[in-house]
Design a protein around this motif. Structure first.
Motif, PDB file in Angstrom:
ATOM      1  N   GLY A 143      10.845 -37.206 -29.437  1.00  0.00           N
ATOM      2  CA  GLY A 143      10.411 -37.313 -29.214  1.00  0.00           C
ATOM      3  C   GLY A 143       9.776 -35.926 -29.773  1.00  0.00           C
ATOM      4  N   ALA A 144      10.461 -34.998 -30.494  1.00  0.00           N
ATOM      5  CA  ALA A 144       9.659 -33.838 -31.690  1.00  0.00           C
ATOM      6  C   ALA A 144       9.323 -33.953 -31.885  1.00  0.00           C
ATOM      7  CB  ALA A 144      11.403 -32.984 -31.881  1.00  0.00           C
ATOM      8  N   TRP A 145       8.830 -34.851 -32.738  1.00  0.00           N
ATOM      9  CA  TRP A 145       8.460 -34.826 -33.883  1.00  0.00           C
ATOM     10  C   TRP A 145       6.144 -35.861 -33.893  1.00  0.00           C
ATOM     11  CZ3 TRP A 145       7.078 -34.281 -39.235  1.00  0.00           C
ATOM     12  CH2 TRP A 145       8.393 -34.280 -40.021  1.00  0.00           C
ATOM     13  N   ILE A 146       6.903 -36.502 -32.672  1.00  0.00           N
ATOM     14  CA  ILE A 146       5.199 -36.283 -31.965  1.00  0.00           C
ATOM     15  C   ILE A 146       4.265 -35.463 -31.503  1.00  0.00           C
ATOM     16  CG2 ILE A 146       4.495 -37.066 -29.299  1.00  0.00           C
ATOM     17  CD1 ILE A 146       6.308 -39.444 -29.511  1.00  0.00           C
ATOM     18  N   LEU A 147       5.495 -33.769 -31.004  1.00  0.00           N
ATOM     19  CA  LEU A 147       4.690 -32.856 -31.325  1.00  0.00           C
ATOM     20  C   LEU A 147       4.937 -32.170 -31.939  1.00  0.00           C
ATOM     21  CD1 LEU A 147       6.834 -31.839 -28.190  1.00  0.00           C
ATOM     22  CD2 LEU A 147       5.105 -32.746 -28.011  1.00  0.00           C
ATOM     23  N   PHE A 148       5.178 -32.908 -33.095  1.00  0.00           N
ATOM     24  CA  PHE A 148       5.130 -32.283 -34.492  1.00  0.00           C
ATOM     25  C   PHE A 148       3.677 -32.511 -35.089  1.00  0.00           C
ATOM     26  CE2 PHE A 148       9.706 -31.061 -35.720  1.00  0.00           C
ATOM     27  CZ  PHE A 148       9.226 -29.260 -34.550  1.00  0.00           C
ATOM     28  N   ILE A 149       3.492 -33.542 -35.083  1.00  0.00           N
ATOM     29  CA  ILE A 149       2.746 -34.587 -34.931  1.00  0.00           C
ATOM     30  C   ILE A 149       1.946 -33.936 -34.537  1.00  0.00           C
ATOM     31  CG2 ILE A 149       1.143 -36.610 -36.070  1.00  0.00           C
ATOM     32  CD1 ILE A 149       4.408 -37.958 -37.019  1.00  0.00           C
ATOM     33  N   TRP A 150       0.963 -34.347 -33.577  1.00  0.00           N
ATOM     34  CA  TRP A 150       0.416 -33.930 -32.432  1.00  0.00           C
ATOM     35  C   TRP A 150      -0.063 -32.220 -33.072  1.00  0.00           C
ATOM     36  CZ3 TRP A 150       0.676 -34.087 -26.815  1.00  0.00           C
ATOM     37  CH2 TRP A 150      -0.650 -33.849 -25.722  1.00  0.00           C
ATOM     38  N   GLU A 151       0.787 -31.464 -33.022  1.00  0.00           N
ATOM     39  CA  GLU A 151      -0.171 -30.163 -33.254  1.00  0.00           C
ATOM     40  C   GLU A 151      -0.073 -29.812 -34.090  1.00  0.00           C
ATOM     41  OE1 GLU A 151      -0.450 -25.477 -32.640  1.00  0.00           O
ATOM     42  OE2 GLU A 151       1.373 -27.489 -31.319  1.00  0.00           O
ATOM     43  N   ALA A 152       0.546 -30.230 -35.832  1.00  0.00           N
ATOM     44  CA  ALA A 152       0.244 -30.429 -37.337  1.00  0.00           C
ATOM     45  C   ALA A 152      -1.662 -31.254 -37.378  1.00  0.00           C
ATOM     46  CB  ALA A 152       0.114 -31.044 -37.901  1.00  0.00           C
ATOM     47  N   VAL A 153      -1.269 -31.998 -36.709  1.00  0.00           N
ATOM     48  CA  VAL A 153      -2.959 -32.800 -36.664  1.00  0.00           C
ATOM     49  C   VAL A 153      -3.591 -31.997 -36.532  1.00  0.00           C
ATOM     50  CG1 VAL A 153      -4.317 -35.419 -36.689  1.00  0.00           C
ATOM     51  CG2 VAL A 153      -2.244 -35.052 -37.824  1.00  0.00           C
ATOM     52  N   THR A 154      -3.836 -31.185 -34.704  1.00  0.00           N
ATOM     53  CA  THR A 154      -5.157 -30.544 -34.345  1.00  0.00           C
ATOM     54  C   THR A 154      -5.269 -29.551 -35.117  1.00  0.00           C
ATOM     55  OG1 THR A 154      -3.358 -29.886 -32.412  1.00  0.00           O
ATOM     56  CG2 THR A 154      -4.727 -31.829 -31.684  1.00  0.00           C
ATOM     57  N   ARG A 155      -4.478 -28.730 -35.950  1.00  0.00           N
ATOM     58  CA  ARG A 155      -4.829 -27.249 -35.926  1.00  0.00           C
ATOM     59  C   ARG A 155      -5.165 -28.473 -37.457  1.00  0.00           C
ATOM     60  NH1 ARG A 155      -3.084 -23.026 -33.635  1.00  0.00           N
ATOM     61  NH2 ARG A 155      -1.917 -23.277 -31.680  1.00  0.00           N
ATOM     62  N   GLY A 156      -5.084 -29.302 -38.206  1.00  0.00           N
ATOM     63  CA  GLY A 156      -5.201 -28.874 -39.635  1.00  0.00           C
ATOM     64  C   GLY A 156      -6.428 -29.417 -39.640  1.00  0.00           C
ATOM     65  N   ALA A 157      -7.020 -30.764 -38.775  1.00  0.00           N
ATOM     66  CA  ALA A 157      -7.844 -31.041 -38.255  1.00  0.00           C
ATOM     67  C   ALA A 157      -9.080 -30.483 -37.515  1.00  0.00           C
ATOM     68  CB  ALA A 157      -7.781 -32.676 -38.552  1.00  0.00           C
ATOM     69  N   GLY A 158      -8.744 -29.360 -37.860  1.00  0.00           N
ATOM     70  CA  GLY A 158      -9.679 -28.662 -36.295  1.00  0.00           C
ATOM     71  C   GLY A 158     -10.595 -29.683 -35.244  1.00  0.00           C
ATOM     72  N   ILE A 159      -9.570 -30.547 -34.749  1.00  0.00           N
ATOM     73  CA  ILE A 159      -9.701 -31.376 -33.612  1.00  0.00           C
ATOM     74  C   ILE A 159     -10.385 -30.056 -32.456  1.00  0.00           C
ATOM     75  CG2 ILE A 159      -9.210 -32.747 -31.500  1.00  0.00           C
ATOM     76  CD1 ILE A 159      -7.417 -34.110 -34.038  1.00  0.00           C
ATOM     77  N   PRO A 160     -11.542 -30.347 -31.848  1.00  0.00           N
ATOM     78  CA  PRO A 160     -11.577 -29.650 -30.338  1.00  0.00           C
ATOM     79  C   PRO A 160     -10.845 -29.051 -29.258  1.00  0.00           C
ATOM     80  CG  PRO A 160     -13.846 -31.017 -31.246  1.00  0.00           C
ATOM     81  CD  PRO A 160     -12.966 -31.240 -32.799  1.00  0.00           C
ATOM     82  N   PHE A 161     -11.156 -27.999 -28.437  1.00  0.00           N
ATOM     83  CA  PHE A 161      -9.753 -28.141 -27.840  1.00  0.00           C
ATOM     84  C   PHE A 161     -10.510 -28.035 -26.671  1.00  0.00           C
ATOM     85  CE2 PHE A 161      -8.195 -25.894 -24.403  1.00  0.00           C
ATOM     86  CZ  PHE A 161      -6.605 -25.296 -24.761  1.00  0.00           C
ATOM     87  N   ILE A 162     -11.581 -28.704 -26.400  1.00  0.00           N
ATOM     88  CA  ILE A 162     -11.466 -29.771 -25.449  1.00  0.00           C
ATOM     89  C   ILE A 162     -11.545 -30.703 -25.579  1.00  0.00           C
ATOM     90  CG2 ILE A 162     -14.278 -30.816 -26.092  1.00  0.00           C
ATOM     91  CD1 ILE A 162     -14.922 -29.641 -22.862  1.00  0.00           C
ATOM     92  N   LEU A 163     -11.338 -31.705 -26.178  1.00  0.00           N
ATOM     93  CA  LEU A 163     -11.229 -33.174 -26.882  1.00  0.00           C
ATOM     94  C   LEU A 163      -9.584 -33.406 -26.710  1.00  0.00           C
ATOM     95  CD1 LEU A 163     -13.548 -34.495 -29.647  1.00  0.00           C
ATOM     96  CD2 LEU A 163     -13.662 -34.389 -26.964  1.00  0.00           C
ATOM     97  N   LEU A 164      -8.739 -32.319 -27.440  1.00  0.00           N
ATOM     98  CA  LEU A 164      -7.645 -32.550 -27.699  1.00  0.00           C
ATOM     99  C   LEU A 164      -6.684 -31.154 -27.949  1.00  0.00           C
ATOM    100  CD1 LEU A 164      -4.551 -34.517 -27.744  1.00  0.00           C
ATOM    101  CD2 LEU A 164      -4.883 -34.702 -29.391  1.00  0.00           C
ATOM    102  N   PRO A 165      -6.061 -30.730 -27.267  1.00  0.00           N
ATOM    103  CA  PRO A 165      -5.859 -29.103 -27.312  1.00  0.00           C
ATOM    104  C   PRO A 165      -4.364 -29.476 -28.188  1.00  0.00           C
ATOM    105  CG  PRO A 165      -5.411 -29.758 -25.012  1.00  0.00           C
ATOM    106  CD  PRO A 165      -6.508 -30.492 -25.120  1.00  0.00           C
TER     107      PRO A 165
END
Length: 384
Positions: A143-165
């Motif tokens: 479960g922690a790695w699901i959060l790690f990947i989620w955090e790293a991809v959203t911040r690294g790729a600059g996914i808009p906050f309104i789509l996926l914080p």
């Protein structure tokens, strides 16, 4: 005899690290700084890039040696999680600037964590404390790695906050909105869900006993139960709101409808699960319907009953939240989700989703623990 036993995860992680090192810059500011050495640009990973690659390479290379599974898992755990933490920490403030090496190193860390979990899954400790700890550690890492990947991809790729914080933003929203979340939980879970769950399951159980006693009801109710179970909740919820008002009783009514028939069907099937030999034995003891029901058929039906209770633990939460979309006081998890979506407060929506998921998991876990205590004799429980 070779001293190495490389896994494919470690080999692939080493290859990804070498490719990331060869490609150079991990972020756009770093690439700009390398292109113009005279410019004084601040960029992430100024001192951590070599450390990240070194941690991953050392952990992967050490894991190829013939170590005990526990030692190898510990090395992989430290290397993968330290590298992932440095990656996420370094990209903060530079969101949307990550280049290919950033994602390659993230994939390498994930592969080492995969190998770590695979090794932990092979361990068979003799002590019950260690076995119970492994049952918690393995899903926790996953479960922690699901959060790690989620955090790293959203911040690294600059996914808009309104789509996926990112999860960090959702966690901050939860911490800053505890009074609101608490009132929503009280309205939705402690009123609508729990009351509807208890009433629906008790009613389904009682009608199942009656249907078992009266064959006419069994033949008439089960087909109706299958039909009602297929009714869409979005069609039932507005009707219940019209009948019982906007407060929690209408949501509890939806929960009752959703939990009644799964309990009815499973209990009727469970009451028929006892074998003919056991029933014949009870008849030789001159046992009537009720002694046979209490001493033989209900214990044999417990796995079916608890299966319905576990299914209903999630159905009840879903039903109450969806029912709140169709009219509710200014409180409740479904109300909060629908209104915050309209306001574009997506982090609050995800905070409600996270709280609902946590509450549902705890609810399901409590039912599962009670099941283990009641059905300790069943092979599925005795086997682990």
């Amino acid at each position: 005899m070779t001293l190495l036993k490389p896994s494919w995860q470690a080999v692939l992680a080493i290859a990804l690290c070498l490719i990331a090192f060869a490609l150079g810059a991990m972020t756009k500011p770093e690439a700009a700084a390398l292109a113009d050495p005279t410019a004084t640009l601040a960029y992430p990973y100024m001192g951590a890039k070599g450390l990240i690659i070194g941690l991953l390479l050392i952990a992967a290379l050490v894991s190829t040696a013939k170590l005990t599974p526990t030692v190898e898992a510990l090395v992989l755990f430290v290397g993968a999680h330290a590298a992932a933490w440095l990656l996420i920490r370094g990209i903060a403030g530079f969101e949307g600037t990550a280049l290919a090496p950033y994602f390659l190193l993230l994939a390498a860390a994930w592969l080492l964590a995969w190998r770590c979990v695979a090794l932990l899954s092979t361990l068979r400790p003799s002590q019950s404390v260690a076995r119970n700890a492994l049952r918690l550690i393995i899903p926790a890492i996953f479960g922690a790695w699901i959060l790690f990947i989620w955090e790293a991809v959203t911040r690294g790729a600059g996914i808009p906050f309104i789509l996926l914080p990112p999860p960090s933003a959702i966690g901050a929203r939860i911490a800053n909105s505890l009074p609101i979340l608490g009132s929503d939980v009280r309205q939705t879970i402690f009123k609508a869900v729990l009351i509807g769950y208890v009433v629906g399951n008790l009613a389904g159980f009682a009608v199942a006993i009656l249907a078992d006693r009266v064959p006419f009801l069994r033949r008439g109710l089960l087909p109706i139960g299958n039909m009602v179970s297929a009714l869409p909740i979005i069609g039932v919820a507005p009707i219940m709101v019209m009948w019982f008002g906007f407060d929690w009783p209408s949501k509890a009514a939806v929960v009752i409808i959703m939990t009644f028939f799964p309990m009815l069907v499973n209990t009727v099937a469970g009451l028929a699960a006892s074998g003919h030999m056991e029933r014949d034995l009870m008849r030789t003891y001159a046992s009537g319907y009720w002694p046979t029901l209490l001493k033989l058929r209900l214990p044999a039906a417990m796995p079916f009953i608890f299966n319905a209770l576990k299914i209903n633990s999630t159905l009840a939460l879903i039903g109450a939240i969806v029912a709140e979309f169709f009219g509710t006081p200014v409180v409740g998890m479904g109300f909060r989700i629908s209104t915050e979506v309209g306001r574009m407060n997506i982090d609050m929506v995800w905070a409600e989703i996270a709280v609902a998921a946590l509450a549902g998991s705890v609810f399901y876990g409590v039912v599962a623990l009670i099941e283990r205590a009641v059905t300790f004799w069943h092979p599925s429980v005795r086997g682990g």
